[in-house]
Design a protein around this motif. Structure first.
Motif, mmCIF file in Angstrom:
data_model
loop_
_atom_site.group_PDB
_atom_site.id
_atom_site.type_symbol
_atom_site.label_atom_id
_atom_site.label_comp_id
_atom_site.label_asym_id
_atom_site.label_seq_id
_atom_site.Cartn_x
_atom_site.Cartn_y
_atom_site.Cartn_z
ATOM 1 N N VAL A 53 7.915 -5.467 -3.371
ATOM 2 C CA VAL A 53 7.055 -5.090 -4.296
ATOM 3 C C VAL A 53 6.551 -4.004 -3.867
ATOM 4 O O VAL A 53 5.540 -4.002 -3.318
ATOM 5 N N HIS A 54 7.098 -2.571 -4.028
ATOM 6 C CA HIS A 54 6.049 -1.583 -4.056
ATOM 7 C C HIS A 54 6.623 -0.106 -5.244
ATOM 8 O O HIS A 54 7.053 -0.278 -6.111
ATOM 9 N N ALA A 55 4.972 -0.856 -5.769
ATOM 10 C CA ALA A 55 4.971 0.704 -6.697
ATOM 11 C C ALA A 55 3.825 2.059 -6.434
ATOM 12 O O ALA A 55 3.534 1.943 -5.667
ATOM 13 N N SER A 56 4.218 2.994 -6.659
ATOM 14 C CA SER A 56 3.507 4.600 -7.150
ATOM 15 C C SER A 56 4.073 4.759 -8.268
ATOM 16 O O SER A 56 4.256 5.426 -9.055
ATOM 17 N N ILE A 95 1.068 -0.810 -3.407
ATOM 18 C CA ILE A 95 0.156 0.473 -4.344
ATOM 19 C C ILE A 95 0.400 0.999 -3.753
ATOM 20 O O ILE A 95 -0.614 1.589 -3.191
ATOM 21 N N GLU A 96 0.728 2.346 -4.280
ATOM 22 C CA GLU A 96 0.194 3.846 -3.652
ATOM 23 C C GLU A 96 -0.078 4.570 -4.396
ATOM 24 O O GLU A 96 0.507 4.554 -5.927
ATOM 25 N N ASN A 97 -1.147 5.385 -4.532
ATOM 26 C CA ASN A 97 -1.844 6.591 -4.632
ATOM 27 C C ASN A 97 -2.541 7.856 -4.321
ATOM 28 O O ASN A 97 -2.122 7.168 -3.263
ATOM 29 N N TRP A 103 -11.483 6.414 -4.520
ATOM 30 C CA TRP A 103 -13.051 7.203 -4.545
ATOM 31 C C TRP A 103 -13.872 6.437 -5.917
ATOM 32 O O TRP A 103 -14.872 6.490 -5.461
ATOM 33 N N ASP A 104 -13.404 5.693 -6.731
ATOM 34 C CA ASP A 104 -13.833 5.170 -7.643
ATOM 35 C C ASP A 104 -13.650 3.335 -7.483
ATOM 36 O O ASP A 104 -14.642 2.679 -9.052
ATOM 37 N N GLY A 105 -12.809 3.299 -6.704
ATOM 38 C CA GLY A 105 -12.799 1.589 -6.438
ATOM 39 C C GLY A 105 -11.494 1.050 -6.777
ATOM 40 O O GLY A 105 -11.912 0.022 -7.370
ATOM 41 N N THR A 106 -10.860 2.421 -8.142
ATOM 42 C CA THR A 106 -9.467 1.316 -8.449
ATOM 43 C C THR A 106 -8.415 1.131 -7.681
ATOM 44 O O THR A 106 -7.772 -0.615 -8.020
ATOM 45 N N LEU A 107 -8.393 2.020 -6.264
ATOM 46 C CA LEU A 107 -7.674 1.632 -5.398
ATOM 47 C C LEU A 107 -8.111 1.102 -4.110
ATOM 48 O O LEU A 107 -9.172 1.817 -3.340
ATOM 49 N N ARG A 126 -1.737 10.320 0.760
ATOM 50 C CA ARG A 126 -1.745 8.999 -0.108
ATOM 51 C C ARG A 126 -2.915 8.046 0.716
ATOM 52 O O ARG A 126 -2.818 7.682 1.438
ATOM 53 N N ALA A 127 -2.677 7.164 -0.670
ATOM 54 C CA ALA A 127 -3.968 6.319 -0.086
ATOM 55 C C ALA A 127 -2.613 4.450 -0.708
ATOM 56 O O ALA A 127 -2.062 5.155 -1.532
ATOM 57 N N PHE A 128 -2.938 4.144 0.093
ATOM 58 C CA PHE A 128 -1.890 2.589 -0.547
ATOM 59 C C PHE A 128 -2.536 1.566 -0.084
ATOM 60 O O PHE A 128 -3.574 1.224 1.041
ATOM 61 N N GLU A 129 -2.571 0.404 -1.074
ATOM 62 C CA GLU A 129 -3.344 -0.781 -0.854
ATOM 63 C C GLU A 129 -2.626 -1.863 -0.981
ATOM 64 O O GLU A 129 -1.023 -1.766 -1.370
ATOM 65 N N THR A 130 -2.674 -2.694 -0.060
ATOM 66 C CA THR A 130 -1.317 -3.773 -0.021
ATOM 67 C C THR A 130 -1.744 -5.529 -0.082
ATOM 68 O O THR A 130 -3.188 -5.051 -0.159
ATOM 69 N N SER A 131 -0.760 -6.766 -0.582
ATOM 70 C CA SER A 131 -1.191 -8.026 -0.544
ATOM 71 C C SER A 131 -1.672 -8.182 0.999
ATOM 72 O O SER A 131 -2.586 -9.419 0.373
ATOM 73 N N TRP A 132 -1.456 -7.803 2.085
ATOM 74 C CA TRP A 132 -2.110 -8.287 3.443
ATOM 75 C C TRP A 132 -3.191 -7.450 3.843
ATOM 76 O O TRP A 132 -3.334 -8.213 5.000
#
Length: 198
Positions: A53-56, A95-97, A103-107, A126-132
């Motif tokens: 599941v990829h979310a932008s 998650i991409e954003n 910078w504020d710890g959201t991602l 772009r920053a990416f957070e992943t489940s792995w």
């Protein structure tokens, strides 16, 4: 692997329609609120048909450019509620954003990508957070050479083309992630899955 698309666009009135872009023949576009759509396919079990599941989500709530032209508070914060749904869906996720979201710890920035790392003539971080939790192949550092295009809400057609989004309108490309980023993230996911299975 089937790959539905949903959007957080305010226009959720149009029905689902097959994607007409020849470059994306396997996709069906579902015009719906992405958070509602993910909750629905999770509850129905349809989510099990999907490998990742990829979310932008819209970046206006975090982007510096929004603050320069208005107020970030005028835009919904969708990263945190979306992450909660992604964690609950039981599938690997991304998650991409914009980097500002980290910078504020959201991602959590498991990966931070720039077009120059992929030979694209764009400065587009772009920053990416992943489940792995990231890991995998290393990329060269980004290099902002003279002539590299930066997004400035002008020259958008050239910017869209340089990102590799030639099928999009210049307006659609404002919200786009270069396909090279998503492909690279997909390769990192597959490498992680192979390592985990070994």
């Amino acid at each position: 692997m089937a790959c539905p698309w949903a959007t957080n666009s305010p226009d959720t009135t149009s029905p689902a329609a097959p994607c007409t872009h020849a470059e994306l023949p396997l996709f069906t576009f579902h015009r719906a609120d992405a958070l509602d759509y993910l909750a629905t396919i999770t509850a129905s079990g349809e989510i099990e048909q999907h490998d990742l599941v990829h979310a932008s989500r819209p970046c206006q709530n975090k982007a510096r450019v929004t603050a320069w032209h208005g107020s970030r508070d005028d835009h919904p914060h969708l990263i945190t509620p979306g992450r909660e749904l992604q964690r609950a869906c039981g599938r690997p996720w991304v998650i991409e954003n914009v980097p500002e979201a980290s910078w504020d710890g959201t991602l959590r920035p498991d990966y931070l990508l720039c077009g120059s790392q992929f030979g694209l003539n764009v400065r587009h971080h772009r920053a990416f957070e992943t489940s792995w939790g990231g890991g995998g192949d290393l990329l060269p550092p980004c290099w902002h050479h003279k002539g590299l295009l930066a997004f400035k809400h002008k020259g958008e057609r050239a910017y869209a083309d340089a990102m590799g989004c030639t099928w999009m309108t210049n307006i659609e490309a404002r919200q786009a992630v270069p396909p090279a980023y998503t492909q690279w993230i997909g390769h990192q996911f597959l490498a992680h899955e192979r390592t985990a299975a070994a």
